[in-house]
Write a protein that holds these residues in place. Sequence first.
Motif, PDB file in Angstrom:
ATOM      1  N   LEU A 172      41.482 -20.246  23.426  1.00  0.00           N
ATOM      2  CA  LEU A 172      40.568 -21.293  22.994  1.00  0.00           C
ATOM      3  C   LEU A 172      39.383 -20.843  22.420  1.00  0.00           C
ATOM      4  O   LEU A 172      38.872 -21.139  21.319  1.00  0.00           O
ATOM      5  N   ILE A 173      38.678 -19.692  23.020  1.00  0.00           N
ATOM      6  CA  ILE A 173      37.597 -19.064  22.421  1.00  0.00           C
ATOM      7  C   ILE A 173      37.931 -18.391  21.019  1.00  0.00           C
ATOM      8  O   ILE A 173      37.004 -18.439  20.103  1.00  0.00           O
ATOM      9  N   LEU A 176      37.897 -21.367  18.615  1.00  0.00           N
ATOM     10  CA  LEU A 176      36.793 -21.852  18.259  1.00  0.00           C
ATOM     11  C   LEU A 176      36.032 -21.071  17.169  1.00  0.00           C
ATOM     12  O   LEU A 176      35.475 -21.341  16.340  1.00  0.00           O
ATOM     13  N   LYS A 177      36.197 -19.729  17.457  1.00  0.00           N
ATOM     14  CA  LYS A 177      35.562 -18.774  16.590  1.00  0.00           C
ATOM     15  C   LYS A 177      36.388 -18.602  15.067  1.00  0.00           C
ATOM     16  O   LYS A 177      35.664 -18.914  14.093  1.00  0.00           O
ATOM     17  N   ASP A 178      37.382 -18.581  15.030  1.00  0.00           N
ATOM     18  CA  ASP A 178      38.250 -18.202  13.906  1.00  0.00           C
ATOM     19  C   ASP A 178      38.616 -19.628  13.130  1.00  0.00           C
ATOM     20  O   ASP A 178      38.357 -19.683  11.873  1.00  0.00           O
ATOM     21  N   LYS A 179      38.849 -20.546  13.937  1.00  0.00           N
ATOM     22  CA  LYS A 179      39.501 -22.055  12.957  1.00  0.00           C
ATOM     23  C   LYS A 179      38.223 -22.922  12.852  1.00  0.00           C
ATOM     24  O   LYS A 179      38.119 -23.518  11.900  1.00  0.00           O
ATOM     25  N   TYR A 180      37.200 -22.899  13.733  1.00  0.00           N
ATOM     26  CA  TYR A 180      36.069 -23.819  13.800  1.00  0.00           C
ATOM     27  C   TYR A 180      34.735 -23.336  13.501  1.00  0.00           C
ATOM     28  O   TYR A 180      33.808 -23.946  13.561  1.00  0.00           O
ATOM     29  N   ASN A 181      34.783 -21.989  13.272  1.00  0.00           N
ATOM     30  CA  ASN A 181      33.560 -21.136  13.210  1.00  0.00           C
ATOM     31  C   ASN A 181      32.521 -21.249  13.875  1.00  0.00           C
ATOM     32  O   ASN A 181      31.351 -21.651  13.603  1.00  0.00           O
ATOM     33  N   LYS A 182      32.613 -21.410  15.109  1.00  0.00           N
ATOM     34  CA  LYS A 182      31.625 -21.580  16.306  1.00  0.00           C
ATOM     35  C   LYS A 182      31.073 -20.360  16.538  1.00  0.00           C
ATOM     36  O   LYS A 182      31.757 -19.142  16.361  1.00  0.00           O
TER      37      LYS A 182
END
Lengths: 267, 242
Positions: A172-173, A176-182
């Motif tokens: 999930l993390i 979140l970082k790679d796909k959703y740029n969080k």
Amino acid sequence: MEIELSNIYYRDKLVDISYKFSKWRVTSIIGNSGSGKSLIGYVIMGLVKDYEGEVIVDGSTCYDKYDFFKNISYVFQKPWDHFICKTVYDEIAFSLRNFKYKEEKIDKQVRDALKMVGLDDNYFTRELNTLSSGEASRVAIATAIATNPKVFILDEPTIYIDVDMRNMLIELIKKLKDKYNKNVIIMSDDMDFVYAVSDNYILLDKGRIIKSGEIDEIKRQSDVLSSCSIYVSKFYDFINFVNEYKGVNLEDASNIDDIVQGVIARE
Amino acid sequence: MNDMYEEAISSSIHKLNYAYKVLSIFLVFICIVLTDSNMDLFMVNFFIFIIMLLTDIKFRVYLKNISIFSVFFFFLFFCVSLVNLSLYEGVFFTVKVIDLIFYISIVAISSTYYHLAIGVRNFLFPFRYFINIDKVSLNLAYSIKFVDCLYDEYDRVHRVSEFRGVNFKKMGFIDRLTNFFNELGILVRFAIFSLNKQRDNVLVKKYGIDSFRYNYRLNKWGKTDTILLVINFIVIFITFVY
């Protein structure tokens, strides 16, 4: 959203903390118990008031708290500190309702968030006080995901969860970082988890930053972690051992197969 | 949320006999019921203030516990004033109730549930053949201790709801007025604290019970308990006579 801490002092618990959390990165705050990891999260969220120094958001110290909270989600170490409502559905929808989402969108967001943490629709009507620690932890993470913020702060996220959820959380993390740029900030002393998800790290000891930088740097420095009383990952400890005594460079090794192949190649 | 940063306090009030603590609530209640003049009120307030100082706990903590009842006090003041057609009566009665809650707050903060339950149990002991005194004493102990817990729970929910989207800034007129008085209250509290000799440790010490080092079996009736009991009776006598 970029968050920067500038010369933060809090009693004797935090001493001269200055750090800029980079965009679209997963930053882990590592330290043993009582080193001030959670306190950094409290300072960012304004849960402690009487600290010195400045929290700078997008280059400004004067930011709108309402907009700030809309773009940031914080998950407490103890999930029960997080809960306000009675049922799981209401709890996840709480922030969304406050941010004035439409009911159809709230419903979709809640379902998606629950699905992402591996809980099904049967949990909608469950009362929060009937949940186990692991389930409560999942619901707390779901509340954080539901609002789709730009920054996630997860305080000891692996403390109550089982192996399945732990693997799910790692995925999930990464997503979140790679796909959703969080932007994700994690406070943890679980080094295997930290190595699996992080890009950057901050090493804290007695409220001071001892080291910070790319996570790959600290993987090879077991002695630094040991000196701060932090559990050293056996995997990387073994790589360091092979490197030191056999002269095999296994810097790119990420699993046992890589180590075996590296050693065979050397032989 | 901040409890992890607080240090335990072990003052002479913390170490009082548990039975005395529970008894003293009853005695202070009698004092307050008997209070019918300014002199009485001054006497009771003075007694409570001295006990507060002896607890070694910041005045701010008590104010926080009281602040949670502020709407109730306002309602009480309004009702009493209306019934008696006198603002003085309203203020007088409200101050008496505030005093009672202050004292319950002192006892609650300086004791754990378990300590209070032991105190109540001592009084209920003669009834042990008729009722389940352990259950009843624990029940009563919780009802005393709730004064102390209310603010913590309020504080947690307030902070969490703030960062989960409840916008306390966008408020109506009444909310703004309440907020103004709250902020004014903070200034007054600050002024009080700046007079406090231990201001260096503001917020460091909130409350705490040194229960780890304190064995309840050693909690015998001591000289301090006797002295305070005598003072209690003197205050009751004065409030009764005046």
